[in-house]
Design a protein around this motif. Structure first.
Motif, PDB file in Angstrom:
ATOM      1  N   PRO A 292       1.270  -1.335  -0.016  1.00  0.00           N
ATOM      2  CA  PRO A 292      -0.030   0.434   0.447  1.00  0.00           C
ATOM      3  C   PRO A 292       0.998   1.025   0.017  1.00  0.00           C
ATOM      4  CG  PRO A 292      -0.603  -1.475   1.900  1.00  0.00           C
ATOM      5  CD  PRO A 292       0.544  -1.533   1.327  1.00  0.00           C
ATOM      6  N   GLN A 293       2.225   1.051   0.131  1.00  0.00           N
ATOM      7  CA  GLN A 293       2.956   2.073   0.403  1.00  0.00           C
ATOM      8  C   GLN A 293       3.868   2.496  -0.887  1.00  0.00           C
ATOM      9  OE1 GLN A 293       6.100   2.582   2.932  1.00  0.00           O
ATOM     10  NE2 GLN A 293       4.470   2.008   4.918  1.00  0.00           N
ATOM     11  N   VAL A 294       2.945   1.100  -1.943  1.00  0.00           N
ATOM     12  CA  VAL A 294       3.812   1.933  -3.938  1.00  0.00           C
ATOM     13  C   VAL A 294       2.719   2.488  -4.207  1.00  0.00           C
ATOM     14  CG1 VAL A 294       4.499   0.327  -5.057  1.00  0.00           C
ATOM     15  CG2 VAL A 294       5.273   0.578  -3.207  1.00  0.00           C
ATOM     16  N   ALA A 295       3.232   2.648  -5.147  1.00  0.00           N
ATOM     17  CA  ALA A 295       2.127   4.235  -6.212  1.00  0.00           C
ATOM     18  C   ALA A 295       3.124   3.383  -7.558  1.00  0.00           C
ATOM     19  CB  ALA A 295       2.806   5.371  -6.457  1.00  0.00           C
ATOM     20  N   LEU A 296       1.492   2.514  -8.554  1.00  0.00           N
ATOM     21  CA  LEU A 296       2.390   2.408 -10.006  1.00  0.00           C
ATOM     22  C   LEU A 296       2.002   3.407 -11.250  1.00  0.00           C
ATOM     23  CD1 LEU A 296       1.314  -1.018  -9.487  1.00  0.00           C
ATOM     24  CD2 LEU A 296       3.541  -0.320  -9.271  1.00  0.00           C
ATOM     25  N   ARG A 297       2.378   3.821 -11.656  1.00  0.00           N
ATOM     26  CA  ARG A 297       2.922   4.494 -13.193  1.00  0.00           C
ATOM     27  C   ARG A 297       3.078   3.740 -14.465  1.00  0.00           C
ATOM     28  NH1 ARG A 297       5.161   9.924 -14.256  1.00  0.00           N
ATOM     29  NH2 ARG A 297       6.132   9.302 -15.796  1.00  0.00           N
ATOM     30  N   PRO A 298       1.720   3.546 -15.289  1.00  0.00           N
ATOM     31  CA  PRO A 298       1.537   2.631 -16.542  1.00  0.00           C
ATOM     32  C   PRO A 298       2.035   3.600 -17.342  1.00  0.00           C
ATOM     33  CG  PRO A 298      -0.375   2.012 -15.463  1.00  0.00           C
ATOM     34  CD  PRO A 298      -0.092   3.450 -14.369  1.00  0.00           C
ATOM     35  N   GLU A 299       3.521   3.054 -18.155  1.00  0.00           N
ATOM     36  CA  GLU A 299       3.513   3.705 -19.338  1.00  0.00           C
ATOM     37  C   GLU A 299       4.060   2.308 -20.275  1.00  0.00           C
ATOM     38  OE1 GLU A 299       5.648   6.883 -19.539  1.00  0.00           O
ATOM     39  OE2 GLU A 299       5.844   7.039 -16.934  1.00  0.00           O
ATOM     40  N   PRO A 300       4.525   3.191 -21.695  1.00  0.00           N
ATOM     41  CA  PRO A 300       4.509   2.096 -22.585  1.00  0.00           C
ATOM     42  C   PRO A 300       5.003   0.161 -21.929  1.00  0.00           C
ATOM     43  CG  PRO A 300       4.632   4.374 -23.613  1.00  0.00           C
ATOM     44  CD  PRO A 300       4.734   4.555 -21.855  1.00  0.00           C
ATOM     45  N   PHE A 301       6.678   1.199 -21.346  1.00  0.00           N
ATOM     46  CA  PHE A 301       7.277  -0.024 -21.028  1.00  0.00           C
ATOM     47  C   PHE A 301       7.218  -0.814 -20.021  1.00  0.00           C
ATOM     48  CE2 PHE A 301       8.726   3.485 -19.016  1.00  0.00           C
ATOM     49  CZ  PHE A 301       9.370   2.937 -17.718  1.00  0.00           C
ATOM     50  N   GLY A 302       6.102  -0.658 -19.383  1.00  0.00           N
ATOM     51  CA  GLY A 302       5.998  -1.084 -17.822  1.00  0.00           C
ATOM     52  C   GLY A 302       5.436  -0.390 -16.936  1.00  0.00           C
ATOM     53  N   ALA A 303       6.436   0.062 -15.786  1.00  0.00           N
ATOM     54  CA  ALA A 303       5.513   1.352 -15.215  1.00  0.00           C
ATOM     55  C   ALA A 303       7.071   2.289 -14.535  1.00  0.00           C
ATOM     56  CB  ALA A 303       4.733   0.537 -14.460  1.00  0.00           C
ATOM     57  N   LEU A 304       6.548   2.806 -13.750  1.00  0.00           N
ATOM     58  CA  LEU A 304       7.102   3.576 -12.619  1.00  0.00           C
ATOM     59  C   LEU A 304       6.993   2.673 -11.772  1.00  0.00           C
ATOM     60  CD1 LEU A 304       7.462   7.514 -14.285  1.00  0.00           C
ATOM     61  CD2 LEU A 304       9.183   5.719 -14.187  1.00  0.00           C
ATOM     62  N   VAL A 305       7.419   3.232 -10.695  1.00  0.00           N
ATOM     63  CA  VAL A 305       7.658   2.981  -9.120  1.00  0.00           C
ATOM     64  C   VAL A 305       8.006   3.432  -8.687  1.00  0.00           C
ATOM     65  CG1 VAL A 305       7.673   0.782  -7.599  1.00  0.00           C
ATOM     66  CG2 VAL A 305       7.050  -0.131  -9.774  1.00  0.00           C
ATOM     67  N   TYR A 306       6.930   3.928  -7.284  1.00  0.00           N
ATOM     68  CA  TYR A 306       7.460   4.995  -6.491  1.00  0.00           C
ATOM     69  C   TYR A 306       6.808   4.127  -5.056  1.00  0.00           C
ATOM     70  CZ  TYR A 306       8.690   8.805  -3.572  1.00  0.00           C
ATOM     71  OH  TYR A 306       9.479   9.881  -3.009  1.00  0.00           O
ATOM     72  N   HIS A 307       7.976   4.418  -4.296  1.00  0.00           N
ATOM     73  CA  HIS A 307       7.682   3.634  -2.846  1.00  0.00           C
ATOM     74  C   HIS A 307       7.758   4.609  -2.122  1.00  0.00           C
ATOM     75  CE1 HIS A 307       8.025   1.945   1.025  1.00  0.00           C
ATOM     76  NE2 HIS A 307       8.092  -0.280   0.184  1.00  0.00           N
ATOM     77  N   PHE A 308       6.443   5.229  -1.221  1.00  0.00           N
ATOM     78  CA  PHE A 308       6.551   6.497  -0.288  1.00  0.00           C
ATOM     79  C   PHE A 308       7.360   5.959   1.238  1.00  0.00           C
ATOM     80  CE2 PHE A 308       3.092   6.811  -3.521  1.00  0.00           C
ATOM     81  CZ  PHE A 308       3.234   8.579  -3.455  1.00  0.00           C
ATOM     82  N   GLY A 309       7.551   4.850   1.524  1.00  0.00           N
ATOM     83  CA  GLY A 309       8.168   4.472   2.325  1.00  0.00           C
ATOM     84  C   GLY A 309       9.756   4.268   2.426  1.00  0.00           C
ATOM     85  N   THR A 310       9.782   4.040   1.597  1.00  0.00           N
ATOM     86  CA  THR A 310      11.646   4.284   1.382  1.00  0.00           C
ATOM     87  C   THR A 310      11.758   5.406   0.447  1.00  0.00           C
ATOM     88  OG1 THR A 310      11.963   2.824  -0.835  1.00  0.00           O
ATOM     89  CG2 THR A 310      11.899   1.958   1.357  1.00  0.00           C
ATOM     90  N   ARG A 311      10.873   6.236  -0.435  1.00  0.00           N
ATOM     91  CA  ARG A 311      11.316   6.991  -1.359  1.00  0.00           C
ATOM     92  C   ARG A 311      11.924   6.498  -2.738  1.00  0.00           C
ATOM     93  NH1 ARG A 311      12.724  12.993   2.200  1.00  0.00           N
ATOM     94  NH2 ARG A 311      11.855  13.299  -0.041  1.00  0.00           N
TER      95      ARG A 311
END
Length: 87
Positions: free
Chosen positions: A12-31
């Motif tokens: 739940p601390q992860v945000a996924l942003r879809p991209e043509p190659f797959g996705a960007l992943v941002y972890h809010f806990g570890t930044r």
């Protein structure tokens, strides 16, 4: 230790942003910013909660049998990074 036979979910601390190659992943806990390098990997991560285990999610994404080991290895890396977690 990662076990593909166990149920996982996207943290739940992860945000996924879809991209043509797959996705960007941002972890809010570890930044930490990381990448999912294929659209199939994004499909697997998003569908984890709907499958009994990681192996079933990989199979459900239509990963060819010859590529299954590589995807399970990628999922182990995502677990080590905290992107996915046991549920």
């Amino acid at each position: 230790m990662f076990d593909a036979g166990q149920p996982y979910r996207c943290s739940p601390q992860v945000a996924l942003r879809p991209e043509p190659f797959g996705a960007l992943v941002y972890h809010f806990g570890t930044r930490q910013l990381s990448f999912l390098k294929t659209p199939e990997l994004l499909d697997i991560v998003r569908s984890l909660e709907h499958h009994e285990d990681v192996g079933a999610a990989v199979d459900g994404a239509g990963v060819p049998p010859r590529r299954r080991a590589a995807y399970l290895q990628a999922m182990a890396g995502l677990a080590a990074a905290g992107t996915i977690e046991p549920r």
